[in-house]
Write an enzyme that holds these catalytic residues in place. Structure first.
Site, short mmCIF file in Angstrom:
data_model
loop_
_atom_site.label_atom_id
_atom_site.label_comp_id
_atom_site.label_asym_id
_atom_site.label_seq_id
_atom_site.Cartn_x
_atom_site.Cartn_y
_atom_site.Cartn_z
N SER A 147 37.59 45.53 -15.06
CA SER A 147 37.21 46.15 -13.79
C SER A 147 38.34 47.06 -13.35
CB SER A 147 36.98 45.07 -12.73
OG SER A 147 36.88 45.63 -11.44
N TYR A 160 39.36 37.30 -8.74
CA TYR A 160 38.71 38.36 -9.52
C TYR A 160 39.74 39.34 -10.08
CZ TYR A 160 35.16 41.82 -10.79
OH TYR A 160 34.35 42.70 -11.48
#
Length: 255
Positions: A147, A160
């Protein structure tokens, strides 16, 4: 360069979490490029339905495999079932992921472990399970879905961001360890894409506007806008590219 180098005829691709969101878009694109695909889900019915949709929408071959990718034994069974059913595994896309948004002081251990196990441990386990098949055939393409938040941070995304940053580093180690076997490993780092995972943000007017304000293109990405890169990384066209992390984020990290 001939466009034939982008074709995937006869290649077998295994996509974790390939029954919805970005994973389904990847699986469908690979099938359209000629690959035979296996898509996974924890739920056997969802895996079968994802494979059925790919066959129906592309005319290609697809199977569904039920697996909990955070379990090493199940990851090995997934690889064995796929190899037995389809003859080989050429492409592994570690796509399954999860995000739990909480301030650090409110983040409980169970939530932390779930995110890290899904986003970082699972790609490690799946690669360990699949790579022996790639070594035997002296060919492989590993694509890890990281990401943009593996390179930058946002508040309330501690687990995350940590998991996706770790996955970028794991990708580099994979690239170094398996290059001698003609196996490449690269990470794709998407920015904000309009998927099920991000609906909680999209449906929050204030949070949605925050994202739009940070996107140079002033819009969320469409999952199909990632598929060209996936096909490139899965194909012969990317044969000299390994250990890289590629950001596709609408211009967020350019600022």
């Amino acid at each position: 360069m001939s466009l034939d180098r982008f074709k995937l005829d006869g290649r077998v691709a295994l996509i974790t979490g390939g029954c919805q969101g970005l994973g389904f878009a990847f699986a469908k694109a690979l099938a359209e490029a000629g690959a035979i695909v296996a898509v996974t889900s924890r739920d056997e019915a969802k895996a079968a339905e994802g494979a059925r949709r790919i066959r129906e929408e592309t005319g290609g071959q697809a199977i569904g495999v039920a697996v909990d990718v955070t379990d090493g034994g199940q990851a090995r069974r997934m690889a064995e079932e796929t190899a037995q059913a389809l003859g080989r595994i050429d492409i592994l896309i570690n796509n399954a992921g999860i995000n739990i948004r909480k301030p650090i002081l409110d983040y409980d251990e169970d939530s932390w472990d779930l995110v890290l196990n899904t986003n970082l441990k699972a790609p490690f386990l799946c690669a360990k399970a699949v790579v022996p098949y790639m070594i035997k055939q002296q060919y492989g393409r590993i694509i890890n879905l990281s990401s943009m938040m593996g390179t930058i941070a946002l508040a309330e995304r501690s687990a995350y961001c940590s998991s996706k940053g770790g996955l970028i580093q794991l990708t580099k180690v994979m690239a170094l360890e398996w290059a001698e076997h003609n196996i490449t490993a690269n990470a794709v780092c998407p920015g904000p894409f309009a998927t099920e995972l991000n609906q909680v943000v999209i449906n929050n007017p204030e949070a949605n506007q925050f994202f739009l304000d940070h996107l140079a293109l002033k819009r969320w990405g469409n999952p199909d806008e990632l598929t060209g890169l996936i096909i490139y990384l899965a194909s012969e066209a990317s044969s000299f590219m390994t250990g890289s992390s590629i950001v596709i984020d609408g211009g967020w990290t350019a600022q």
